[in-house]
Design a protein around this motif. Sequence first.
Motif, PDB file in Angstrom:
ATOM      1  N   PHE A  71       0.957  -1.136   0.036  1.00  0.00           N
ATOM      2  CA  PHE A  71       0.046  -0.014   0.130  1.00  0.00           C
ATOM      3  C   PHE A  71       0.762   1.350   0.110  1.00  0.00           C
ATOM      4  O   PHE A  71       0.371   2.199  -0.409  1.00  0.00           O
ATOM      5  N   MET A  72       2.150   1.082   0.269  1.00  0.00           N
ATOM      6  CA  MET A  72       2.862   2.326   0.291  1.00  0.00           C
ATOM      7  C   MET A  72       3.853   2.752  -0.783  1.00  0.00           C
ATOM      8  O   MET A  72       4.143   3.804  -1.081  1.00  0.00           O
ATOM      9  N   ASP A  73       3.624   1.812  -1.985  1.00  0.00           N
ATOM     10  CA  ASP A  73       4.209   2.091  -3.221  1.00  0.00           C
ATOM     11  C   ASP A  73       3.684   3.318  -3.820  1.00  0.00           C
ATOM     12  O   ASP A  73       2.479   3.696  -4.024  1.00  0.00           O
ATOM     13  N   GLY A  74       4.767   4.295  -4.079  1.00  0.00           N
ATOM     14  CA  GLY A  74       4.340   5.410  -4.665  1.00  0.00           C
ATOM     15  C   GLY A  74       3.710   6.531  -3.865  1.00  0.00           C
ATOM     16  O   GLY A  74       3.257   7.784  -4.382  1.00  0.00           O
ATOM     17  N   VAL A  75       3.664   6.266  -2.509  1.00  0.00           N
ATOM     18  CA  VAL A  75       2.845   7.296  -1.849  1.00  0.00           C
ATOM     19  C   VAL A  75       3.719   8.088  -1.111  1.00  0.00           C
ATOM     20  O   VAL A  75       4.675   7.830  -0.422  1.00  0.00           O
TER      21      VAL A  75
ATOM     22  N   PHE B  77       8.009   5.304   8.511  1.00  0.00           N
ATOM     23  CA  PHE B  77       7.581   4.625   7.220  1.00  0.00           C
ATOM     24  C   PHE B  77       8.483   4.305   6.473  1.00  0.00           C
ATOM     25  O   PHE B  77       8.389   3.924   5.110  1.00  0.00           O
ATOM     26  N   ASN B  78       9.965   4.402   6.938  1.00  0.00           N
ATOM     27  CA  ASN B  78      11.011   4.305   6.124  1.00  0.00           C
ATOM     28  C   ASN B  78      11.161   2.522   6.368  1.00  0.00           C
ATOM     29  O   ASN B  78      12.469   2.138   6.477  1.00  0.00           O
ATOM     30  N   GLN B  79      10.431   1.808   6.313  1.00  0.00           N
ATOM     31  CA  GLN B  79      10.494   0.391   6.443  1.00  0.00           C
ATOM     32  C   GLN B  79       9.453  -0.442   5.599  1.00  0.00           C
ATOM     33  O   GLN B  79       8.533   0.178   4.978  1.00  0.00           O
ATOM     34  N   ASP B  80       9.582  -1.878   5.519  1.00  0.00           N
ATOM     35  CA  ASP B  80       8.896  -2.745   4.720  1.00  0.00           C
ATOM     36  C   ASP B  80       7.352  -2.438   4.992  1.00  0.00           C
ATOM     37  O   ASP B  80       7.038  -2.227   6.216  1.00  0.00           O
ATOM     38  N   TYR B  81       6.391  -2.405   3.895  1.00  0.00           N
ATOM     39  CA  TYR B  81       5.103  -2.209   4.239  1.00  0.00           C
ATOM     40  C   TYR B  81       4.359  -3.101   5.192  1.00  0.00           C
ATOM     41  O   TYR B  81       3.651  -2.893   5.970  1.00  0.00           O
ATOM     42  N   ARG B  82       4.900  -4.340   4.977  1.00  0.00           N
ATOM     43  CA  ARG B  82       4.442  -5.509   6.113  1.00  0.00           C
ATOM     44  C   ARG B  82       4.634  -5.147   7.474  1.00  0.00           C
ATOM     45  O   ARG B  82       4.107  -5.541   8.420  1.00  0.00           O
ATOM     46  N   LYS B  83       5.845  -4.337   7.898  1.00  0.00           N
ATOM     47  CA  LYS B  83       6.137  -3.962   9.076  1.00  0.00           C
ATOM     48  C   LYS B  83       5.146  -2.576   9.573  1.00  0.00           C
ATOM     49  O   LYS B  83       4.817  -2.412  10.711  1.00  0.00           O
TER      50      LYS B  83
END
Lengths: 448, 448
Positions: A71-75, B77-83
């Motif tokens: 969900f973070m991709d490109g945000v 927010f500087n980590q993998d979206y799963r975290k």
Amino acid sequence: MKCSIPKGTRDFLPAEMARRNYIFDTIREVFKAFAFEPIETPSLENLSTLMGKYGEEGDKLLFKVLNSGDFMDGVDFNQDYRKVAPKICERGLRYDLTVPFARFVVQHRDQISFPFRRYQLQPVWRADRPQKGRYREFYQCDADMIGSTSLLHELELVQMIDAVFQKLDIEVTVKINNRKVLAGIAEHIGAPDKLVDITVAIDKLDKIGLGNVRKELQERGLADDQIAALDPVFNLSGDANAKLEQLSVLFANNEVGTKGVEELKELFGYISQVQPKCHIELDLTLARGLNYYTGAIFEVKAHNVSIGSICGGGRYDNLTGIFGMPDVSGVGISFGADRIYDVLTELDKFPATLGQSAQVLFINFGADTMPYCIRQAAQLRAAGISTLIYPDSAKMKKQMDFANKSHIPYVVFVGESEIADGTVTVKDMAAGTQQTLSMNDLLVMLQK
Amino acid sequence: MKCSIPKGTRDFLPAEMARRNYIFDTIREVFKAFAFEPIETPSLENLSTLMGKYGEEGDKLLFKVLNSGDFMDGVDFNQDYRKVAPKICERGLRYDLTVPFARFVVQHRDQISFPFRRYQLQPVWRADRPQKGRYREFYQCDADMIGSTSLLHELELVQMIDAVFQKLDIEVTVKINNRKVLAGIAEHIGAPDKLVDITVAIDKLDKIGLGNVRKELQERGLADDQIAALDPVFNLSGDANAKLEQLSVLFANNEVGTKGVEELKELFGYISQVQPKCHIELDLTLARGLNYYTGAIFEVKAHNVSIGSICGGGRYDNLTGIFGMPDVSGVGISFGADRIYDVLTELDKFPATLGQSAQVLFINFGADTMPYCIRQAAQLRAAGISTLIYPDSAKMKKQMDFANKSHIPYVVFVGESEIADGTVTVKDMAAGTQQTLSMNDLLVMLQK
């Protein structure tokens, strides 16, 4: 590991389920008698369907569902969270049944014949601060009729309210007003732009009294002569018809007010034909949902309890306009199941027999008698009689304790002699009596 | 504005609702006859309740709900979206009814009397890739009995499956196996550590044939003599009892296998007492939910359609262990409402009369006759007869078209003579006949 559920949500145990289903079933039965048809919409709607439909406050209270995958991709996360939220959440949970219904009507317009009447009993979700009587997940019970401006539909809503609360044995007052009369009053005192201020203030008449209402109107910028011009409205006397006659005179040159009075006269005329059991009241201070309703408005309060409105609704002339299908007039009501539950609890009006599960328990005396018990229990179950076999050949006391704790009215004992004779021995737990019967006689007794 | 709903979700129109409710009502009726009690759990659970319960794949498929307010506060927010996901989402949507039921039992252990049997009909949500027959929101219909290891409970599940599909008029086969027999087989061939590999492979016997199963077992690291030792299992012959006798011999020195065979013998013995109408089959290749079930396992397939399993379940010995309450044995089944819907559609087995809403339509001839119509319609509705009054005095043709389109079986006409005589004229739309009746006679006719 601690077991808990999110704040503002609830588990329902069997006893609560029985009480809730009693309310839902009663409402559903009435909806059906008035030929409403059930629909369901998904719990998840596109956020674009929901956002902006409930005001700024509503947008905040929408539960948003995180997009799947990355969900973070490109945000860009270096901005306000309110800007980020819609970028990482495309879907939200249903906030009410009205906006999804409007979306449904527009989306399925070709599959529906108008006038269309639907009912919908489904949960909704709001991220509200939880407090007594306010939940984050709760059911709404809505009925709406769309595609006609006929006031027969308003009558039907009154009849349905009457039928539901008669069946539930709750005494209620149905307050009725008309949005056009409120507009007429604002126009009458020369302040059509102050409609919202006027209605907000006079809505408080019951609570704060006439003096304070006048003060509030002043604070809201109404001139003294405008406030004085409201006096005839406060001084209306007599029954609904008498009040409407007086309003007719007041609204002689007031188009919208006259239209509102005519609609109310027609509705009260219809109501007199069906003689409802509930108390019906013309309440010119009733204001609910001002930005939304355009004609009749309703609100229902229960007698002898201090619980707010338990049902409400009204006429709206443009429900589907937000989804690009204008000029579809509708009228609807919503029953507040949670508050009705509280009223029934406080008045102790739930039927005593609700929530009884098993009607019969077969005592388990072990493997020898089990085949016979299994066959007899199968007969009762096939006849729809809720039947248990105690699963283990536990001590008699334990099995009888279970029967008592579970409020099972009949306990069946099977021994060698019953098997030989093809009978069962049945104990009536309330009466304490015991008799030996054929299965046929037991069936007849239980089906009474 | 385009109207749409999220991929994998559905609106249900009245005709579909009627068909779905027919399935739900049938299942519920059977659950009740077997003395199951309803419960409901919230749609939203704490993510900590759900995460790690459905494997890694399941964690991915959980719908996560964004925290309210400033969800970004203090989050890196500087980590993998799963975290990041569990930091901005404390709650998720229910993924099945089993884990919430386990949580419910532990949380309410003091309010429940054991053995406890509950049923639950509620939607669940999975962020699965939508495809034909697979939805992101769908209902599960579960019944579970916990707090006893009695095999009478397994029998009851078979009886319930039989009753539901008999009522729905669907011919089915119930396949039965026992997890302990599978463990016994693995032990018998000297590969207890290969239990999963063995069951995965022999589960495919129907589809790929014995030769390919042997090949797959080889690929999965079983030695040739181990594979050869499986032959007696594949070569069992006769009915369930005969096969179980042969297995008994095979498992002479095999504790877990012998226990499994004994359980199956007891269950098949019970089943023979109730003579189910459905086909019952001992299927030693049935493997479902291996990590989960510990005793009997069930799977139901419909005859004459190529639709997968429509019901399944089994015995689990430690459902509530994950929430810190060990040693609670239970057994349950889940009916797949969506697949049952597809089976009934494909076999054309839905009753023809489903989904009929209004039984009677009063034609609207305008204001003069309306009061009389309102009063008569109120009588029918009070008797529970679904009744409509056409809301506007539209052209006759339009009103009759509406009646036809809505499949309303009776249309009522009221004119001066009917009002004078206290009667109504009723047209039977199917027969095309028309008669004038008293309201009493109409009521009697409609209640037939």
